[in-house]
Every structure is written in structure tokens, then in C-alpha cells.
Design a protein around this motif. Structure first.
Motif, PDB file in Angstrom:
ATOM      1  N   ALA A  30       0.809  -1.222   0.000  1.00 51.18           N
ATOM      2  CA  ALA A  30       0.000   0.000   0.000  1.00 51.18           C
ATOM      3  C   ALA A  30       0.844   1.275   0.000  1.00 51.18           C
ATOM      4  CB  ALA A  30      -0.942   0.009   1.198  1.00 51.18           C
ATOM      5  N   ILE A  31       2.030   1.221   0.577  1.00 51.59           N
ATOM      6  CA  ILE A  31       2.897   2.400   0.681  1.00 51.59           C
ATOM      7  C   ILE A  31       3.938   2.324  -0.436  1.00 51.59           C
ATOM      8  CG2 ILE A  31       4.398   3.780   2.180  1.00 51.59           C
ATOM      9  CD1 ILE A  31       1.560   3.456   3.289  1.00 51.59           C
ATOM     10  N   ILE A  32       3.626   2.930  -1.548  1.00 53.91           N
ATOM     11  CA  ILE A  32       4.491   2.860  -2.724  1.00 53.91           C
ATOM     12  C   ILE A  32       5.818   3.555  -2.444  1.00 53.91           C
ATOM     13  CG2 ILE A  32       4.725   3.564  -5.141  1.00 53.91           C
ATOM     14  CD1 ILE A  32       1.620   3.303  -5.256  1.00 53.91           C
ATOM     15  N   GLY A  33       6.904   2.865  -2.789  1.00 51.79           N
ATOM     16  CA  GLY A  33       8.237   3.445  -2.689  1.00 51.79           C
ATOM     17  C   GLY A  33       8.950   3.231  -1.370  1.00 51.79           C
ATOM     18  N   ILE A  34       8.298   2.609  -0.405  1.00 51.26           N
ATOM     19  CA  ILE A  34       8.945   2.405   0.900  1.00 51.26           C
ATOM     20  C   ILE A  34       9.742   1.103   0.881  1.00 51.26           C
ATOM     21  CG2 ILE A  34       7.028   1.185   2.020  1.00 51.26           C
ATOM     22  CD1 ILE A  34       7.668   2.906   4.559  1.00 51.26           C
ATOM     23  N   THR A  35      10.926   1.137   1.478  1.00 49.74           N
ATOM     24  CA  THR A  35      11.739  -0.068   1.579  1.00 49.74           C
ATOM     25  C   THR A  35      11.302  -0.846   2.819  1.00 49.74           C
ATOM     26  OG1 THR A  35      13.427   0.995   2.930  1.00 49.74           O
ATOM     27  CG2 THR A  35      13.727   1.102   0.519  1.00 49.74           C
ATOM     28  N   PRO A  36      11.563  -2.150   2.852  1.00 45.12           N
ATOM     29  CA  PRO A  36      11.222  -2.917   4.054  1.00 45.12           C
ATOM     30  C   PRO A  36      11.858  -2.356   5.325  1.00 45.12           C
ATOM     31  CG  PRO A  36      11.729  -4.403   2.250  1.00 45.12           C
ATOM     32  CD  PRO A  36      12.059  -3.006   1.777  1.00 45.12           C
ATOM     33  N   LYS A  37      13.115  -1.928   5.219  1.00 46.95           N
ATOM     34  CA  LYS A  37      13.812  -1.369   6.385  1.00 46.95           C
ATOM     35  C   LYS A  37      13.111  -0.097   6.882  1.00 46.95           C
ATOM     36  CE  LYS A  37      18.145   0.682   7.847  1.00 46.95           C
ATOM     37  NZ  LYS A  37      19.424   1.229   7.459  1.00 46.95           N
ATOM     38  N   MET A  38      12.736   0.773   5.960  1.00 48.56           N
ATOM     39  CA  MET A  38      12.088   2.031   6.344  1.00 48.56           C
ATOM     40  C   MET A  38      10.683   1.780   6.888  1.00 48.56           C
ATOM     41  SD  MET A  38      12.348   5.211   6.821  1.00 48.56           S
ATOM     42  CE  MET A  38      13.917   5.521   6.078  1.00 48.56           C
ATOM     43  N   LEU A  39       9.969   0.808   6.316  1.00 50.45           N
ATOM     44  CA  LEU A  39       8.641   0.476   6.826  1.00 50.45           C
ATOM     45  C   LEU A  39       8.734  -0.030   8.262  1.00 50.45           C
ATOM     46  CD1 LEU A  39       5.595   0.136   6.546  1.00 50.45           C
ATOM     47  CD2 LEU A  39       6.022  -2.070   5.424  1.00 50.45           C
ATOM     48  N   THR A  40       9.669  -0.927   8.499  1.00 50.77           N
ATOM     49  CA  THR A  40       9.854  -1.465   9.851  1.00 50.77           C
ATOM     50  C   THR A  40      10.214  -0.361  10.830  1.00 50.77           C
ATOM     51  OG1 THR A  40      10.529  -3.608   8.974  1.00 50.77           O
ATOM     52  CG2 THR A  40      11.198  -3.101  11.229  1.00 50.77           C
ATOM     53  N   GLN A  41      11.145   0.501  10.445  1.00 47.69           N
ATOM     54  CA  GLN A  41      11.582   1.590  11.318  1.00 47.69           C
ATOM     55  C   GLN A  41      10.432   2.555  11.612  1.00 47.69           C
ATOM     56  OE1 GLN A  41      15.117   3.657   9.960  1.00 47.69           O
ATOM     57  NE2 GLN A  41      14.411   5.561  10.871  1.00 47.69           N
ATOM     58  N   THR A  42       9.677   2.901  10.584  1.00 46.18           N
ATOM     59  CA  THR A  42       8.577   3.851  10.762  1.00 46.18           C
ATOM     60  C   THR A  42       7.463   3.252  11.616  1.00 46.18           C
ATOM     61  OG1 THR A  42       9.134   4.803   8.603  1.00 46.18           O
ATOM     62  CG2 THR A  42       7.002   5.396   9.543  1.00 46.18           C
ATOM     63  N   LEU A  43       7.158   1.986  11.397  1.00 47.44           N
ATOM     64  CA  LEU A  43       6.143   1.324  12.233  1.00 47.44           C
ATOM     65  C   LEU A  43       6.579   1.280  13.693  1.00 47.44           C
ATOM     66  CD1 LEU A  43       5.078  -1.579   9.866  1.00 47.44           C
ATOM     67  CD2 LEU A  43       3.607   0.281  10.683  1.00 47.44           C
ATOM     68  N   ARG A  44       7.856   1.034  13.932  1.00 46.79           N
ATOM     69  CA  ARG A  44       8.365   1.027  15.316  1.00 46.79           C
ATOM     70  C   ARG A  44       8.219   2.402  15.965  1.00 46.79           C
ATOM     71  NH1 ARG A  44      13.694  -2.623  14.199  1.00 46.79           N
ATOM     72  NH2 ARG A  44      12.632  -4.638  14.254  1.00 46.79           N
ATOM     73  N   GLU A  45       8.517   3.457  15.193  1.00 47.01           N
ATOM     74  CA  GLU A  45       8.386   4.809  15.726  1.00 47.01           C
ATOM     75  C   GLU A  45       6.928   5.137  16.023  1.00 47.01           C
ATOM     76  OE1 GLU A  45      10.229   7.434  12.899  1.00 47.01           O
ATOM     77  OE2 GLU A  45      12.226   6.599  13.250  1.00 47.01           O
ATOM     78  N   LEU A  46       6.024   4.766  15.108  1.00 41.72           N
ATOM     79  CA  LEU A  46       4.603   5.020  15.328  1.00 41.72           C
ATOM     80  C   LEU A  46       4.079   4.232  16.523  1.00 41.72           C
ATOM     81  CD1 LEU A  46       3.388   5.031  11.618  1.00 41.72           C
ATOM     82  CD2 LEU A  46       3.371   6.979  13.189  1.00 41.72           C
ATOM     83  N   GLU A  47       4.594   3.029  16.712  1.00 37.76           N
ATOM     84  CA  GLU A  47       4.204   2.218  17.864  1.00 37.76           C
ATOM     85  C   GLU A  47       4.740   2.839  19.157  1.00 37.76           C
ATOM     86  OE1 GLU A  47       4.233  -2.425  19.359  1.00 37.76           O
ATOM     87  OE2 GLU A  47       5.568  -1.840  17.741  1.00 37.76           O
ATOM     88  N   ALA A  48       5.985   3.295  19.144  1.00 44.94           N
ATOM     89  CA  ALA A  48       6.577   3.930  20.332  1.00 44.94           C
ATOM     90  C   ALA A  48       5.824   5.205  20.701  1.00 44.94           C
ATOM     91  CB  ALA A  48       8.051   4.238  20.080  1.00 44.94           C
ATOM     92  N   ASP A  49       5.312   5.906  19.704  1.00 42.57           N
ATOM     93  CA  ASP A  49       4.539   7.128  19.940  1.00 42.57           C
ATOM     94  C   ASP A  49       3.071   6.847  20.226  1.00 42.57           C
ATOM     95  OD1 ASP A  49       6.585   8.962  19.805  1.00 42.57           O
ATOM     96  OD2 ASP A  49       6.348   9.330  17.663  1.00 42.57           O
ATOM     97  N   GLU A  50       2.724   5.561  20.322  1.00 37.99           N
ATOM     98  CA  GLU A  50       1.371   5.124  20.655  1.00 37.99           C
ATOM     99  C   GLU A  50       0.320   5.605  19.660  1.00 37.99           C
ATOM    100  OE1 GLU A  50       0.831   6.255  24.739  1.00 37.99           O
ATOM    101  OE2 GLU A  50       2.396   4.889  25.430  1.00 37.99           O
TER     102      GLU A  50
END
Length: 107
Positions: free
Chosen positions: A44-64
């Protein structure tokens, strides 16, 4: 970025430090209607790398803003969904989307 560690100079600065960046808003937007698995988000997120998706999801999770639910099965199943705090952002993202559509139609 953990919300407890955010140093901000005003509420706008605080908000953009938590949801700014290339992919956070897009991830929040695609999660607005339902929970999604990692692979679905990657498609669904065009252009995102697996590493960046994982990192961004972790940040969004940490920010609740996003919750992560892990199912104990093989192969592992993980689902992501918006928290109530994340859901509060959807009307604002919708307004930004409308503004963006207007600007794009002018060009």
C-alpha cells in the motif's frame, strides 16, 4: 521517536516531530479503515523499503499512534492498527489530503 523524549518549542513543532516525515502520514492514512498485515502495508505504501517500513512502524508504535498485535503461529502473523490517539489524527490528515488535491490540480 518516543513521545516522552520529544523536545518541542510549540504544539505545532511537537505534532510534526511525532507525525512528520515521508511515510508516517501515509501509513496512518492507509490504516484508517482497518488493521493490516506487514505485507499489505508494504504494497500500500508505494516506494517504501522494508527497512524504512519497519523503522517507521516502530516509531509510530513507540509514539502510541499504531498498535502491533502478534499472533503466535507459524508463519508469524503480525497486524497493525491505529490506536485511539492515531484515530484522532485521521480528520486532520483528511484535511491535508484535500488541500494537497487542490494544490495538485492547480499544477
Amino acid at each position: 521517536m518516543n513521545k516522552k523524549n520529544v523536545i518541542a518549542y510549540c504544539p505545532v513543532d511537537y505534532a510534526f516531530k511525532r507525525i512528520g516525515g515521508k511515510y508516517k502520514g501515509r501509513i496512518l492514512w492507509v490504516l484508517r479503515d482497518s488493521c493490516m498485515r506487514y505485507g499489505e502495508l508494504k504494497r500500500a505504501i508505494i516506494g517504501i523499503t522494508p527497512k524504512m517500513l519497519t523503522q517507521t512502524l516502530r516509531e509510530l508504535e513507540a509514539d502510541e499512534l499504531v498498535s502491533r498485535k502478534v499472533y503466535l503461529e507459524v508463519p508469524p502473523k503480525v497486524e497493525y492498527s491505529l490506536t485511539s490517539t492515531g484515530e484522532e489524527l485521521i480528520p486532520l490528515i483528511k484535511q491535508l489530503r484535500s488541500w494537497g488535491e487542490k494544490q495538485m490540480s492547480r499544477n
